[in-house]
Design an enzyme around this catalytic site. Structure first.
Site, PDB file in Angstrom:
ATOM      1  N   TYR A 156       8.891   0.413   2.600  1.00 33.18           N
ATOM      2  CA  TYR A 156       7.604   0.279   3.222  1.00 33.18           C
ATOM      3  C   TYR A 156       7.210  -1.134   2.636  1.00 33.18           C
ATOM      4  O   TYR A 156       7.793  -1.571   1.744  1.00 33.18           O
ATOM      5  CB  TYR A 156       6.535   1.186   2.850  1.00 33.18           C
ATOM      6  CG  TYR A 156       6.286   1.674   1.354  1.00 33.18           C
ATOM      7  CD1 TYR A 156       5.726   0.717   0.567  1.00 33.18           C
ATOM      8  CD2 TYR A 156       6.566   2.958   0.937  1.00 33.18           C
ATOM      9  CE1 TYR A 156       5.486   1.217  -0.904  1.00 33.18           C
ATOM     10  CE2 TYR A 156       6.435   3.009  -0.277  1.00 33.18           C
ATOM     11  CZ  TYR A 156       5.839   2.441  -1.062  1.00 33.18           C
ATOM     12  OH  TYR A 156       5.729   2.606  -2.621  1.00 33.18           O
ATOM     13  N   ARG A 209       2.657  -2.061  -7.911  1.00 37.06           N
ATOM     14  CA  ARG A 209       1.895  -1.354  -9.212  1.00 37.06           C
ATOM     15  C   ARG A 209       0.970  -2.210 -10.144  1.00 37.06           C
ATOM     16  O   ARG A 209       0.149  -1.700 -10.696  1.00 37.06           O
ATOM     17  CB  ARG A 209       3.161  -0.497  -9.936  1.00 37.06           C
ATOM     18  CG  ARG A 209       3.759   0.685  -9.172  1.00 37.06           C
ATOM     19  CD  ARG A 209       4.897   1.237  -9.945  1.00 37.06           C
ATOM     20  NE  ARG A 209       4.249   1.915 -11.152  1.00 37.06           N
ATOM     21  CZ  ARG A 209       4.209   3.207 -10.901  1.00 37.06           C
ATOM     22  NH1 ARG A 209       4.194   3.952  -9.558  1.00 37.06           N
ATOM     23  NH2 ARG A 209       3.871   4.012 -12.022  1.00 37.06           N
TER      24      ARG A 209
HETATM   25  C1  FAD Z   1       8.909   3.263  -9.370  1.00 38.16           C
HETATM   26  C2  FAD Z   1       8.013   4.367  -9.319  1.00 38.16           C
HETATM   27  C3  FAD Z   1       7.554   4.626  -7.927  1.00 38.16           C
HETATM   28  C4  FAD Z   1       6.341   5.507  -7.702  1.00 38.16           C
HETATM   29  N1  FAD Z   1       5.893   5.763  -6.511  1.00 38.16           N
HETATM   30  C5  FAD Z   1       4.787   6.642  -6.259  1.00 38.16           C
HETATM   31  C6  FAD Z   1       4.460   6.790  -5.154  1.00 38.16           C
HETATM   32  O1  FAD Z   1       4.468   5.681  -3.965  1.00 38.16           O
HETATM   33  N2  FAD Z   1       3.221   7.582  -4.719  1.00 38.16           N
HETATM   34  C7  FAD Z   1       2.863   8.469  -5.913  1.00 38.16           C
HETATM   35  O2  FAD Z   1       1.926   8.987  -5.698  1.00 38.16           O
HETATM   36  N3  FAD Z   1       3.562   8.299  -7.025  1.00 38.16           N
HETATM   37  C8  FAD Z   1       4.769   7.538  -7.265  1.00 38.16           C
HETATM   38  N4  FAD Z   1       5.353   7.456  -8.512  1.00 38.16           N
HETATM   39  C9  FAD Z   1       4.729   8.664  -9.432  1.00 38.16           C
HETATM   40  C10 FAD Z   1       3.779   8.097 -10.157  1.00 38.16           C
HETATM   41  O3  FAD Z   1       3.955   6.821 -10.705  1.00 38.16           O
HETATM   42  C11 FAD Z   1       3.548   8.824 -11.519  1.00 38.16           C
HETATM   43  O4  FAD Z   1       3.575  10.340 -11.078  1.00 38.16           O
HETATM   44  C12 FAD Z   1       2.224   8.569 -12.217  1.00 38.16           C
HETATM   45  O5  FAD Z   1       2.457   7.268 -12.732  1.00 38.16           O
HETATM   46  C13 FAD Z   1       1.754   9.476 -13.188  1.00 38.16           C
HETATM   47  O6  FAD Z   1       0.924   9.105 -14.052  1.00 38.16           O
HETATM   48  P1  FAD Z   1       0.518   9.547 -15.557  1.00 38.16           P
HETATM   49  O7  FAD Z   1      -0.800   8.600 -15.937  1.00 38.16           O
HETATM   50  O8  FAD Z   1       0.485  10.639 -15.709  1.00 38.16           O
HETATM   51  O9  FAD Z   1       1.558   8.715 -16.188  1.00 38.16           O
HETATM   52  P2  FAD Z   1       2.186   7.120 -16.432  1.00 38.16           P
HETATM   53  O10 FAD Z   1       1.520   6.327 -15.483  1.00 38.16           O
HETATM   54  O11 FAD Z   1       3.517   7.341 -16.653  1.00 38.16           O
HETATM   55  O12 FAD Z   1       1.281   6.616 -17.697  1.00 38.16           O
HETATM   56  C14 FAD Z   1       1.700   7.391 -18.895  1.00 38.16           C
HETATM   57  C15 FAD Z   1       1.106   6.414 -20.054  1.00 38.16           C
HETATM   58  O13 FAD Z   1       0.965   6.863 -21.393  1.00 38.16           O
HETATM   59  C16 FAD Z   1       1.816   6.297 -22.328  1.00 38.16           C
HETATM   60  N5  FAD Z   1       2.193   6.908 -23.602  1.00 38.16           N
HETATM   61  C17 FAD Z   1       3.475   7.689 -23.548  1.00 38.16           C
HETATM   62  N6  FAD Z   1       3.639   8.295 -24.593  1.00 38.16           N
HETATM   63  C18 FAD Z   1       2.506   7.799 -25.365  1.00 38.16           C
HETATM   64  C19 FAD Z   1       2.316   8.262 -26.691  1.00 38.16           C
HETATM   65  N7  FAD Z   1       2.990   9.036 -27.605  1.00 38.16           N
HETATM   66  N8  FAD Z   1       1.034   7.592 -27.389  1.00 38.16           N
HETATM   67  C20 FAD Z   1       0.206   6.773 -26.427  1.00 38.16           C
HETATM   68  N9  FAD Z   1       0.574   6.652 -24.973  1.00 38.16           N
HETATM   69  C21 FAD Z   1       1.729   7.208 -24.646  1.00 38.16           C
HETATM   70  C22 FAD Z   1       2.512   5.189 -21.611  1.00 38.16           C
HETATM   71  O14 FAD Z   1       3.037   4.296 -22.184  1.00 38.16           O
HETATM   72  C23 FAD Z   1       1.911   5.157 -20.343  1.00 38.16           C
HETATM   73  O15 FAD Z   1       1.120   3.870 -20.374  1.00 38.16           O
HETATM   74  C24 FAD Z   1       6.204   6.419  -8.501  1.00 38.16           C
HETATM   75  C25 FAD Z   1       6.747   6.414  -9.916  1.00 38.16           C
HETATM   76  C26 FAD Z   1       7.888   5.369 -10.324  1.00 38.16           C
HETATM   77  C27 FAD Z   1       8.459   5.313 -11.540  1.00 38.16           C
END
Ligand code: FAD
Length: 382
Positions: A207, A101
């Site tokens: 993987y 990641r």
């Molecule tokens: C360990 C792990 C493995 C995964 N593996 C896979 C995979 O193999 N394939 C896949 O498709 N998906 C995978 N996922 C799921 C995927 O990581 C998430 O679906 C994806 O990260 C979602 O992206 P996002 O930008 O919505 O949220 P996030 O990546 O969680 O980002 C949210 C961001 O918002 C910020 N934030 C939160 N609240 C606030 C606030 N109030 N003010 C300002 N900033 C804020 C956080 O700090 C963060 O940086 C995995 C998840 C995890 C935890």
């Protein structure tokens, strides 16, 4: 107002926020990104991109930055939990890329190559007719004509939009995640593959990442029956994870025992939302559709959201842009959410006729899930 003059604020610099900012820029729209963390640092281990996400990242110029950091496992393999016999094997043939990641985030930040306002924790929004005021925990404020909540599974923007935190659904399953050097896994067949070990009440998926020298795994069990903790991640007692996989094939027990697994992750999903937007504010990624990991689609769906939303903000006025975005993305993400939820039980069947039937169907798994991987969100927009 021209497209270039639209002022967009993105809350969250995770996978969704950064991808959206890059996609908007391709359409000539600049976005400000507000991130609560004081530095950009990824948590968790690895991530896998399937064809539906990968083709979009390619067009955004992100995959080229991943050269050398990502792997393309050749096969998808299913095995029996105890004796390790092969249940099914499919060629993936470049259809999946796995990586750390940290490397993925580094690539996104490099392509974005612009500012992210750090230490900006959004606490409230005030939406007017023409713009939205953002309020941050340290007293800072900002304004924009459009605000996108890409703030993840515990989204503040979603709470504002729906009027409360909502009830996340606990799946009755929890997981242990880890990274293990491949030389510590002498019993492991096919360390180069994406491999599932299917057993009664649990499964293990692994993987390779980082040139194949490290194995990333997720081990899931049907326990605890009820999740009492307020947090979705709790500490473990020594030996807890080893006990959960007692009697499994040595490749599995070696992997589980090879590293400290200090945390157990409750696996939750959010029920589909009735609406993804309110006024000039909309949601994207986990904030809109947190799902179980069993289709490996959380990040892939988030990238699809970002590309669709950027395209629509460039071509439509609010509220039409949000209306089309929701129409396109709600149906699609609900289907993937549902499929991820259903897959969990299928992977955990006890030995017996139902598991035998499942094993026969494994032969058709890639075909059955083509609707997920063949999808091109840009084609769906036309
Ligand atoms: C360990 C792990 C493995 C995964 N593996 C896979 C995979 O193999 N394939 C896949 O498709 N998906 C995978 N996922 C799921 C995927 O990581 C998430 O679906 C994806 O990260 C979602 O992206 P996002 O930008 O919505 O949220 P996030 O990546 O969680 O980002 C949210 C961001 O918002 C910020 N934030 C939160 N609240 C606030 C606030 N109030 N003010 C300002 N900033 C804020 C956080 O700090 C963060 O940086 C995995 C998840 C995890 C935890």
């Amino acid at each position: 107002m021209t497209v270039g003059e639209l002022r967009v604020a993105i809350v969250g610099a995770g996978i969704g926020g950064l991808t959206l900012a890059i996609a908007l820029r391709q359409h000539g729209i600049h976005a400000e990104i507000y991130e609560k963390a004081s530095e950009l640092r990824e948590v968790g281990a690895a991530v896998a991109f399937a064809a539906n996400g990968e083709r979009l990242l390619d067009r955004l110029g992100v995959t080229v930055e991943l050269a050398g950091a990502s792997m393309s496992p050749p096969d998808l393999v299913y095995r029996h939990w105890r004796d390790g016999r092969l249940l099914a094997e499919h060629s993936i043939d470049g259809g999946l890329h796995t990586l750390h990641r940290v490397d993925f985030q580094r690539a996104l930040v490099k392509v974005w190559d612009d500012e992210v306002e750090l230490g900006a924790t959004l606490v409230d929004l005030d939406s007017g007719e023409h713009d939205v005021r953002l309020k941050f925990a340290d007293g800072r404020t900002a304004s924009a004509e459009v605000v996108i909540g890409a703030d993840g599974v515990h989204s503040t923007v979603r709470n504002w939009l729906t009027g409360g935190p909502g009830d996340a659904m606990y799946s009755g399953t929890s997981g242990f995640r880890g990274l293990v050097p491949v030389e510590r896994l002498p019993s492991l067949p096919r360390p180069d593959a994406v491999q599932f070990w299917l057993g009664p009440g649990g499964h293990l998926l692994h993987y390779p990442i980082a040139d194949g020298s490290v194995i990333n795994f997720l081990a899931v069990v049907d326990a605890p029956a009820v999740w009492h903790a307020k947090n979705w991640v709790v500490g473990t007692d020594p030996g807890e994870q080893v006990a959960a996989f007692a009697g499994w094939h040595p490749a599995v027990t070696e992997m589980i025992a090879a590293t400290d697994l200090p945390q157990r992750w409750g696996l939750f999903a959010h029920p589909p939302l009735n609406s993804w937007s309110r006024g000039r504010v909309a949601l994207l990624g986990d904030a809109a559709h947190a799902m179980l990991p069993h289709q490996g689609q959380g990040a892939n769906q988030t990238v699809e959201d970002a590309v669709a939303l950027a395209n629509l903000l460039a071509t439509e006025e609010i509220p039409n842009a949000f209306r089309y975005y929701e129409r396109l993305r709600r149906t699609r993400t609900r289907q993937v959410q549902r499929s991820s939820w259903d897959t969990s039980a299928i992977l955990h069947l006890p030995d017996g006729p139902e598991a035998d039937e499942r094993d026969r169907k494994l032969a058709k798994f890639p075909e059955n899930f083509r609707w997920i991987h063949d999808y091109d969100v840009e084609r769906a927009l036309t």
